[in-house]
Scaffold this active site. Structure first.
Site, PDB file in Angstrom:
ATOM      1  N   SER A 115       1.033  -0.959  -0.050  1.00  0.00           N
ATOM      2  CA  SER A 115       0.256   0.198  -0.080  1.00  0.00           C
ATOM      3  C   SER A 115       1.005   1.317  -0.464  1.00  0.00           C
ATOM      4  O   SER A 115       2.713   1.285   0.827  1.00  0.00           O
ATOM      5  CB  SER A 115      -1.317  -0.205   1.065  1.00  0.00           C
ATOM      6  N   TYR A 153      -1.995   0.495  11.006  1.00  0.00           N
ATOM      7  CA  TYR A 153      -2.118  -0.670   9.257  1.00  0.00           C
ATOM      8  C   TYR A 153      -0.920  -0.042   8.701  1.00  0.00           C
ATOM      9  O   TYR A 153      -0.586  -0.625   8.098  1.00  0.00           O
ATOM     10  CB  TYR A 153      -3.405   0.314   9.091  1.00  0.00           C
TER      11      TYR A 153
HETATM   12  P1  NAP Z   1     -11.731  -5.836   0.829  1.00  0.00           P
HETATM   13  O1  NAP Z   1     -12.988  -5.433   0.222  1.00  0.00           O
HETATM   14  O2  NAP Z   1     -12.581  -5.560   2.388  1.00  0.00           O
HETATM   15  O3  NAP Z   1     -11.692  -6.685   0.629  1.00  0.00           O
HETATM   16  C1  NAP Z   1     -10.062  -7.990   1.357  1.00  0.00           C
HETATM   17  C2  NAP Z   1     -10.026  -9.381   1.561  1.00  0.00           C
HETATM   18  O4  NAP Z   1      -9.051 -10.081   2.704  1.00  0.00           O
HETATM   19  C3  NAP Z   1     -11.212 -10.357   1.355  1.00  0.00           C
HETATM   20  O5  NAP Z   1     -12.093 -11.279   0.827  1.00  0.00           O
HETATM   21  C4  NAP Z   1     -11.329 -11.057   2.916  1.00  0.00           C
HETATM   22  O6  NAP Z   1     -12.104 -11.938   2.410  1.00  0.00           O
HETATM   23  C5  NAP Z   1     -10.517 -10.880   3.177  1.00  0.00           C
HETATM   24  N1  NAP Z   1      -9.475 -11.767   3.957  1.00  0.00           N
HETATM   25  C6  NAP Z   1      -9.523 -10.824   5.563  1.00  0.00           C
HETATM   26  N2  NAP Z   1      -8.936 -11.123   6.465  1.00  0.00           N
HETATM   27  C7  NAP Z   1      -8.448 -12.795   6.117  1.00  0.00           C
HETATM   28  C8  NAP Z   1      -8.007 -13.938   5.966  1.00  0.00           C
HETATM   29  N3  NAP Z   1      -8.597 -13.770   8.172  1.00  0.00           N
HETATM   30  N4  NAP Z   1      -8.756 -14.805   5.943  1.00  0.00           N
HETATM   31  C9  NAP Z   1      -8.375 -14.753   4.532  1.00  0.00           C
HETATM   32  N5  NAP Z   1      -8.704 -13.951   4.036  1.00  0.00           N
HETATM   33  C10 NAP Z   1      -8.943 -12.515   4.740  1.00  0.00           C
HETATM   34  O7  NAP Z   1     -10.014  -4.383   0.215  1.00  0.00           O
HETATM   35  P2  NAP Z   1      -9.195  -4.444  -0.458  1.00  0.00           P
HETATM   36  O8  NAP Z   1      -9.197  -3.376  -0.739  1.00  0.00           O
HETATM   37  O9  NAP Z   1     -10.180  -5.597  -2.047  1.00  0.00           O
HETATM   38  O10 NAP Z   1      -8.027  -5.505   0.270  1.00  0.00           O
HETATM   39  C11 NAP Z   1      -7.383  -6.200  -0.467  1.00  0.00           C
HETATM   40  C12 NAP Z   1      -6.011  -5.894   0.028  1.00  0.00           C
HETATM   41  O11 NAP Z   1      -5.501  -4.664  -0.908  1.00  0.00           O
HETATM   42  C13 NAP Z   1      -5.754  -5.086   1.361  1.00  0.00           C
HETATM   43  O12 NAP Z   1      -4.102  -6.132   1.848  1.00  0.00           O
HETATM   44  C14 NAP Z   1      -5.598  -4.325   1.621  1.00  0.00           C
HETATM   45  O13 NAP Z   1      -4.754  -3.813   2.645  1.00  0.00           O
HETATM   46  C15 NAP Z   1      -5.076  -3.805   0.676  1.00  0.00           C
HETATM   47  N6  NAP Z   1      -4.978  -2.247   0.182  1.00  0.00           N
HETATM   48  C16 NAP Z   1      -6.470  -1.784  -0.014  1.00  0.00           C
HETATM   49  C17 NAP Z   1      -6.356  -0.557  -0.144  1.00  0.00           C
HETATM   50  C18 NAP Z   1      -7.722   0.384  -0.378  1.00  0.00           C
HETATM   51  O14 NAP Z   1      -7.573   1.422  -0.319  1.00  0.00           O
HETATM   52  N7  NAP Z   1      -8.650  -0.413  -0.740  1.00  0.00           N
HETATM   53  C19 NAP Z   1      -5.268   0.528  -0.324  1.00  0.00           C
HETATM   54  C20 NAP Z   1      -4.036  -0.557  -0.562  1.00  0.00           C
HETATM   55  C21 NAP Z   1      -4.272  -1.449  -0.168  1.00  0.00           C
HETATM   56  P3  NAP Z   1     -13.010 -12.694   4.065  1.00  0.00           P
HETATM   57  O15 NAP Z   1     -13.464 -11.265   4.792  1.00  0.00           O
HETATM   58  O16 NAP Z   1     -13.920 -13.499   3.498  1.00  0.00           O
HETATM   59  O17 NAP Z   1     -12.427 -13.383   4.353  1.00  0.00           O
END
Ligand code: NAP
Length: 243
Positions: free
Chosen positions: A130, A143
């Site tokens: 990120s 975070y």
């Molecule tokens: P999201 O829509 O909330 O998706 C997060 C995913 O991670 C979900 O599929 C969730 O699945 C899974 N997850 C969470 N805890 C887990 C666990 N203990 N075991 C297995 N799976 C788990 O958010 P997203 O934005 O797509 O995030 C994906 C990645 O991108 C993350 O690493 C986040 O830090 C990174 N990121 C996001 C942003 C942003 O602005 N959105 C920016 C930079 C980086 P379940 O809850 O079904 O397990």
């Protein structure tokens, strides 16, 4: 074949779709299995996966081994943010949850997968970092510390795998509209919506595109790091919003 963690939502789900279109067979996991099944469809392998539980990771990797015998691409995407409390009021349970999923989860999935990645002709590990991996903002320490750790782990992996045909790419997004903020604010949808107010954020498919780009380069090309932000976001805390 490609493995995607955290495939029930957001970037992980979009990555499953993008890699599938690029011709990869898919194995994907998350805790909400029904949603992973819908994302993966008939052709891929949808499995339960909790990256905070060793036995869940071992069972996941064992299934992948049984069906495919190797991993060409591992996308370590599962992760979350919890809360925006300043350090003076930092909540242990929020910090523990983030560290267990974002850092220990990434370590454990990578460690368990490496024997299968080593069976591929060309392996590739893609870690979801990120801009929080090199920037900080008030209230974000829990975070940002985990994503700084992901940055250090990705760079270290590249050193440790040097000499093997395994690439390591760290994808570092800015603001992407997914379920990320709903999770961060413990289901408070109004608080989550306010994050994207007056701005056009990235969408999950924008990040999936960059992942597909990195993994489809010729095998001698390692795309080390990709930073992708909305034009309106110059820094985590500096977002130009329209009234
Ligand atoms: P999201 O829509 O909330 O998706 C997060 C995913 O991670 C979900 O599929 C969730 O699945 C899974 N997850 C969470 N805890 C887990 C666990 N203990 N075991 C297995 N799976 C788990 O958010 P997203 O934005 O797509 O995030 C994906 C990645 O991108 C993350 O690493 C986040 O830090 C990174 N990121 C996001 C942003 C942003 O602005 N959105 C920016 C930079 C980086 P379940 O809850 O079904 O397990």
């Amino acid at each position: 074949m490609a493995v995607v963690t955290g495939a029930s939502s957001g970037i992980g789900a979009a990555t499953v779709v993008g890699l599938g279109r690029a011709g990869y067979q898919i194995a994907a996991g998350a805790r909400r299995l029904e949603r992973v099944r819908r994302v993966v469809g008939e052709s891929g392998l949808a499995l339960p996966l909790d990256v905070t539980r060793l036995e869940s990771i071992d069972a996941f990797v064992a299934e992948v081994k049984k069906k495919f015998g190797r991993i060409d691409v591992l996308v370590n995407n599962a992760g979350l943010a919890r809360g925006l409390a300043p350090i003076a009021e930092g909540k242990d349970e929020d910090w523990i949850e983030m560290w267990e999923a974002n850092v220990l989860g990434l370590l454990r999935v990578t460690r368990a997968s490496l024997p299968l990645i080593r069976k591929a002709r060309h392996g590739h590990i893609v870690n979801l970092g990120s801009i929080a991996g090199f920037e900080v903002y008030k209230g974000g320490a829990g975070y940002t510390a985990t994503k700084h750790a992901v940055h250090a782990i990705s760079r270290t992996l590249r050193l440790e795998l040097n000499g093997e045909p395994i690439r390591v790419t760290e994808v570092m997004p800015g603001m992407v509209k997914t379920e990320f903020s709903v999770v961060r604010f413990h289901g408070d949808r109004d608080a989550a919506e306010s994050v994207y107010k007056g701005v056009k954020p990235l969408v999950a498919a924008d990040i999936a595109d960059t992942i597909v780009y990195a993994v489809t380069r010729p095998p001698h090309v390692d795309v080390d790091e990709l930073v992708i932000r909305p034009v309106a976001q110059a820094a985590s805390f500096l977002v130009a919003r329209k009234p």
